[in-house]
Design an enzyme around this catalytic site. Structure first.
Site, PDB file in Angstrom:
ATOM      1  N   LYS A   1      57.352   3.089 -31.470  1.00 44.90           N
ATOM      2  CA  LYS A   1      57.477   2.453 -32.785  1.00 44.90           C
ATOM      3  C   LYS A   1      56.199   1.667 -33.013  1.00 44.90           C
ATOM      4  CE  LYS A   1      61.804   3.799 -32.916  1.00 44.90           C
ATOM      5  NZ  LYS A   1      61.596   4.870 -31.927  1.00 44.90           N
ATOM      6  N   ASP A   2      55.613   1.791 -34.181  1.00 46.06           N
ATOM      7  CA  ASP A   2      54.328   1.139 -34.364  1.00 46.06           C
ATOM      8  C   ASP A   2      54.487  -0.312 -34.757  1.00 46.06           C
ATOM      9  OD1 ASP A   2      55.276   1.880 -36.785  1.00 46.06           O
ATOM     10  OD2 ASP A   2      53.400   2.671 -37.547  1.00 46.06           O
ATOM     11  N   LYS A   3      53.392  -0.922 -35.140  1.00 44.56           N
ATOM     12  CA  LYS A   3      53.300  -2.377 -35.134  1.00 44.56           C
ATOM     13  C   LYS A   3      53.951  -3.076 -36.314  1.00 44.56           C
ATOM     14  CE  LYS A   3      49.945  -6.136 -34.752  1.00 44.56           C
ATOM     15  NZ  LYS A   3      48.517  -6.480 -34.703  1.00 44.56           N
TER      16      LYS A   3
END
Length: 621
Positions: A261-263
């Site tokens: 999952k990205d930021k």
């Protein structure tokens, strides 16, 4: 994988949650509730394909605004995103004004939407033969208080001495084990003073050993892997795992997960780690920032990439212009018709040199151009140290001199320059290999994605949404028409039907214009010869719902997060007479799809950072 895409508008930072030694961050992390910078979350490729590491990661903006940096960024037209499948009227709105406007909950392989809702340690069955005093029972409350203060460097002494009144080896072993298990980072030893025995607790290696690993007894009836739910705010998955690895003194590959999952979001996902107790993990909650661990259980297997069913999204679009009727039409269309499964903007980076250009140069075996594209000066605002590095390279072509301009050598530019310094400019392929494999392949994936997007747009322009002769159709229980198109062009022409002939001809023309031969796509370097795959053209989200809300304070969160619920914080209260309107939507997507492309279909609006930043700048100015 990615952390780029929609709009970072800094507003206000929340308070810190705790950890005095989160050394993973170059700048202090802040507690959520309002700011920052992320895109979608999801499984292996779902809204996570990162832009090259280091091109946006370190340092300050040096007086330049984010809007200045995005003047030369890409728009959707630049990457083949051209068509819509619905005919409702679009409306404007701001996507991801703050990271708390984008919430992602992983859907596991059983179809359960994961939540962080339990911080307790799981009870374990202890075989009768192993029955013995609980570790916690051998320490008094006063001793636990002293040890806790020692653990967090809050006492004046550098150790805590516990006298062993019942001087047996078994009793001493229990005390040693209790301290090491319950107070991560502390070491123990037995000392004798004036004929009395004491167990002395102390820090093994200063503050860096807050959770030093040690070989604990592991019951045979306990699963080898501790599974837990990781809740994170404004931090991508690998950053979070690196933080946990540091505190637990483990290699990052001891952790497994189903997708990154990205930021720029609040995300919830399952993680598994080998032979680390739930108790040790739970103790980290006292000192971690923007991370929370819970829902612990033991299993006999790790997690595997891609074995999730997808992700559930809760997205807030602020300052919408559409009427309630327009919103209802748009969301109903999303639920019934779906959206084009384009690769989203975060697949292509945010700088003036798009990642797909580097990918094309790699496929053409033009390594001088690869180096030039990554290192040359580029238009638009950029962090000062990168500007100096690029200027030095342009002036001297000296990798060592350019490398000295970078405070962080781990960025893509730094890794490439280090490779050139080690292997020389005549061995660019080897030098380029110092960049992590995922980052290198990202460039090629980016080029493939542009080609796929472009051909899907042409396919829809030519034939619309109906399945025609030559389409590959997936038959479901109720829905029959799902269109697919080839990701890799060389295999498309295997079918003689008219759609594939048409699309195949388009592939041939498109690649030929880029100097590539569709019949000869194998690369000298094995890593850059990629197999083909089919990808759905149309995706219909499930579990679609929405609500138009009004509010007065643009700084407040409009989503009640798992962490806030655990803290018994009240849900957001909306003012029906508020001066701002927002659309809060929820939907679930399968792996390898981009939530921003679903949002694009609703708004009929360009989701690129360049366009979204212009919207933000207009609103706030």
């Amino acid at each position: 994988m990615a952390e780029s895409e929609p709009v970072p508008v800094p507003v206000q930072l929340g308070e810190k949650r705790g950890c005095p030694e989160d050394e993973e961050e170059d700048t202090p992390s802040k507690k959520p509730k309002v700011e920052s910078d992320h895109e979608n979350g999801g499984p292996p490729h779902q809204d996570e394909e990162e832009e090259p590491e280091g091109e946006t990661n370190d340092g300050e903006e040096d007086g330049e605004t984010f809007a200045d940096m995005m003047k030369y960024g890409l728009t959707e037209l630049d990457v083949g995103i051209l068509k819509y499948v619905s005919d409702h009227e679009g409306f404007s709105g701001i996507l991801k004004e703050r990271y708390s406007d984008f919430v992602v909950h992983e859907i596991n392989k059983e179809g359960k939407i994961l939540h962080l809702d339990d911080l307790s340690i799981p009870a374990e069955e202890v075989p009768e033969a192993q029955s013995q005093p609980e570790e916690s029972d051998v320490l008094t409350e006063e001793q636990k208080k002293q040890l806790g203060e020692l653990q967090h460097f809050k006492n004046k002494e550098d150790n805590v001495s516990i006298e062993v009144m019942d001087d047996t080896k078994e009793k001493r072993t229990l005390v040693h084990k209790a301290i090491k298990t319950q107070f991560a980072g502390l070491e123990t030893k037995t000392e004798e003073k004036e004929g009395r025995k004491f167990i002395v607790a102390y820090h093994a290696a200063g503050k860096k050993a807050l959770a030093a690993p040690r070989k604990h007894f592991w019951p045979k009836n306990r699963g080898s892997f501790c599974h837990f739910v990781l809740y994170k705010e404004n931090k991508d998955t690998m950053d979070a795992i690196n933080v946990l690895s540091k505190f637990l003194r483990l290699r990052p590959n001891m952790f497994s997960y189903m997708g990154t999952k990205d930021k720029r979001a609040i995300t919830v996902q399952e993680i598994a780690v080998l032979k680390i107790t739930a108790e040790r993990l739970a103790h980290l909650n006292k000192c971690l920032m923007n991370l929370k661990l819970g829902n612990f259980c033991y299993k006999n297997h790790p997690l595997k990439l891609g074995e999730l069913q997808g992700n559930h999204f809760t997205v807030v679009i602020r300052n919408i212009s559409g009427t309630d009727e327009q919103v209802a039409q748009a969301m109903t269309s999303l639920r019934q018709t779906g959206f084009i499964n384009y690769y989203g903007m975060q697949r292509f980076g945010t700088t003036a040199v798009p990642t797909q250009q580097v990918g094309r140069a790699i496929l053409k075996d033009n390594w001088k151009e690869v180096v030039d594209l990554i290192l040359k000066p580029r238009p638009g605002a950029e962090k000062e140290f990168l500007v100096r590095c690029r200027e030095e390279w342009a002036k001297t072509q000296d990798p060592e001199a350019a490398l000295k301009k970078l405070p962080n050598k781990r960025c893509v530019e730094g890794q490439l320059l280090r490779g050139l310094s080690m292997y020389g400019k005549k061995n660019i392929v080897t030098a380029f290999g110092l960049i992590p494999r995922n980052n290198r392949l990202m460039y090629i994936h980016s080029y493939q994605s542009v080609v796929w997007n472009t051909m899907v747009s042409r396919r829809i322009e030519a034939f619309g949404l109906k399945a025609v002769e030559g389409d590959l159709v997936l038959k479901g229980s109720k829905k029959f028409i799902f269109l697919f198109c080839k990701l890799i062009p060389e295999l498309v022409i295997d079918c003689n039907a008219r759609v594939f002939l048409s699309v195949g001809k388009g592939y041939r023309e498109l690649l030929s214009a880029d100097g590539l031969d569709i019949d000869n796509m194998r690369h000298k370097v094995k890593d850059y010869s990629l197999a083909g795959a089919y990808r759905r053209i149309i995706i219909r989200p499930s579990d679609v719902s929405w609500l138009v809300i009004k509010y007065d304070d643009p700084r407040i969160s409009l989503v009640h997060s798992d962490f806030e619920k655990l803290e018994n914080k009240p849900a957001p209260v909306f003012n029906n007479e508020g001066k701002y309107r927002a659309l809060r939507m929820e939907f679930s997507l399968p792996p390898s799809t981009y939530a921003t492309m679903a949002i694009r279909e609703v708004l009929k609006l360009d989701t690129s950072i360049k366009k979204q930043t212009q919207l933000n700048t207009t609103w706030f100015n």
